[in-house]
Motif scaffolding. Sequence first.
Motif, short mmCIF file in Angstrom:
data_model
loop_
_atom_site.label_atom_id
_atom_site.label_comp_id
_atom_site.label_asym_id
_atom_site.label_seq_id
_atom_site.Cartn_x
_atom_site.Cartn_y
_atom_site.Cartn_z
N GLU A 188 0.38 1.58 -33.45
CA GLU A 188 -0.38 2.77 -33.85
C GLU A 188 -1.28 2.45 -35.03
O GLU A 188 -2.46 2.83 -35.06
CB GLU A 188 0.57 3.92 -34.22
CG GLU A 188 1.34 4.51 -33.06
CD GLU A 188 0.53 5.50 -32.26
OE1 GLU A 188 -0.67 5.67 -32.55
OE2 GLU A 188 1.08 6.09 -31.32
N GLU B 146 6.13 -0.59 -26.76
CA GLU B 146 7.54 -0.45 -26.40
C GLU B 146 7.74 -0.91 -24.96
O GLU B 146 7.10 -0.37 -24.05
CB GLU B 146 7.99 1.00 -26.57
CG GLU B 146 7.95 1.48 -28.01
CD GLU B 146 8.43 2.92 -28.16
OE1 GLU B 146 8.87 3.50 -27.14
OE2 GLU B 146 8.36 3.45 -29.28
N THR C 241 5.28 -9.08 -34.69
CA THR C 241 5.94 -7.78 -34.49
C THR C 241 5.52 -7.19 -33.16
O THR C 241 4.39 -7.40 -32.71
CB THR C 241 5.58 -6.80 -35.64
OG1 THR C 241 6.33 -5.60 -35.48
CG2 THR C 241 4.10 -6.47 -35.64
N LYS D 126 3.45 2.90 -24.46
CA LYS D 126 3.60 3.61 -25.73
C LYS D 126 3.58 2.60 -26.86
O LYS D 126 4.27 1.59 -26.81
CB LYS D 126 4.90 4.42 -25.76
CG LYS D 126 5.10 5.21 -27.06
CD LYS D 126 6.29 6.11 -26.97
CE LYS D 126 6.57 6.80 -28.31
NZ LYS D 126 5.42 7.57 -28.81
N GLU E 224 0.76 -9.94 -30.55
CA GLU E 224 2.11 -9.69 -31.08
C GLU E 224 2.68 -10.95 -31.72
O GLU E 224 3.32 -10.88 -32.77
CB GLU E 224 3.02 -9.20 -29.96
CG GLU E 224 2.70 -7.79 -29.48
CD GLU E 224 3.61 -7.33 -28.35
OE1 GLU E 224 4.04 -6.17 -28.37
OE2 GLU E 224 3.86 -8.15 -27.43
N THR F 238 4.22 0.99 -30.59
CA THR F 238 5.15 1.04 -31.71
C THR F 238 4.39 1.55 -32.93
O THR F 238 3.16 1.74 -32.89
CB THR F 238 5.73 -0.35 -32.00
OG1 THR F 238 4.64 -1.21 -32.40
CG2 THR F 238 6.41 -0.94 -30.78
N GLU F 239 5.10 1.73 -34.04
CA GLU F 239 4.41 2.17 -35.26
C GLU F 239 3.36 1.15 -35.68
O GLU F 239 2.25 1.51 -36.11
CB GLU F 239 5.42 2.37 -36.40
CG GLU F 239 4.78 2.91 -37.67
CD GLU F 239 5.77 3.17 -38.78
OE1 GLU F 239 5.32 3.45 -39.91
OE2 GLU F 239 6.99 3.09 -38.52
#
Length: 315
Positions: A67, A54, A50, A61, A45, A63-64
């Motif tokens: 993904e 989450e 970024t 889960k 990250e 984040t976009e």
Amino acid sequence: MLRLGQYERHIQYLHEAAKAGTMRAASEKLNVATSSISRQIAILESALGTPLIERGRRSLKLTEAGERLTQYYREKLAHDEAFISEFQHLRGNQAGHISIAIGEGVIGEAFLKILAQFNQAHPNVSLSVHVGGTNEVLQLVREDEAHLGLAFHAPPDPKIRAVLTLAQPLKVIAHPDAPIAKKKSVRLDELSGLNLGLPERGFRIRQILEPVEMQVGEALVPTMITNSLSLLKQYVKSNQGITILTDIVVADELSKKELVAITLDHKEMVDTKTQFITRAGRLLPGPATDLLRTIEINLRNLGMKAIRGSELRST
């Protein structure tokens, strides 16, 4: 310039954590400390600038951005596998592994014989076969856990492509001596009062039947419900009752005249299909392409019309 290659292990940890649902579950699979997975993801990250997961959730889960990164990783693995397979083919070494996911409602002896024939022709290619519900088959294909999926009338999915489609109407399957066997076609409401065996409601067959039952105003009341298609076939072969399946599941029994198939006079039952699927955009390794070719040839020999390359669409 950021080079993702130097972060491949970090991305692998992110991918496995997303698949497992928690970092703890991923740590058990990878046999590394949970703190190590968390640290590698944090480094990734920081390098990308970024968030990838989450925070503040019990289950992990993405984040976009997460993904997209895990999708990139899956596609890279698939491309690497396809290249190695092609390289082995050029060297005359037809070795490899194929993973297949098969829907519970479509597997039958005819398909098992096709797999056996492929094994004999490709002794250095191993097969793993996972049997599950339609949604599970789609998920395994979508996440590249299976090269190929075999699903009955799969719902539309933009991430899934049908590479081979076989028209497979749902039909009433009966013993040749059963009174209904003399009919060429029947409607659903004509089955009322007959001994009827059906798969459990989780099967795609039942999900297709239910709206037709509502349409004709006749709810089917099965005398036997099971999660075993083998048991359903035995139920009908012993002339205890009838069932509703597709030809491919009982192809051997139909060819031996041990069972008969009667058309169901409903458009929703006639338009159903079996689909061989893969993730959209995925390059299949050579052995998987050979298996698909073997399946297509055998289906045509069984008199079943297979169509190549159509996209999944709602019907």
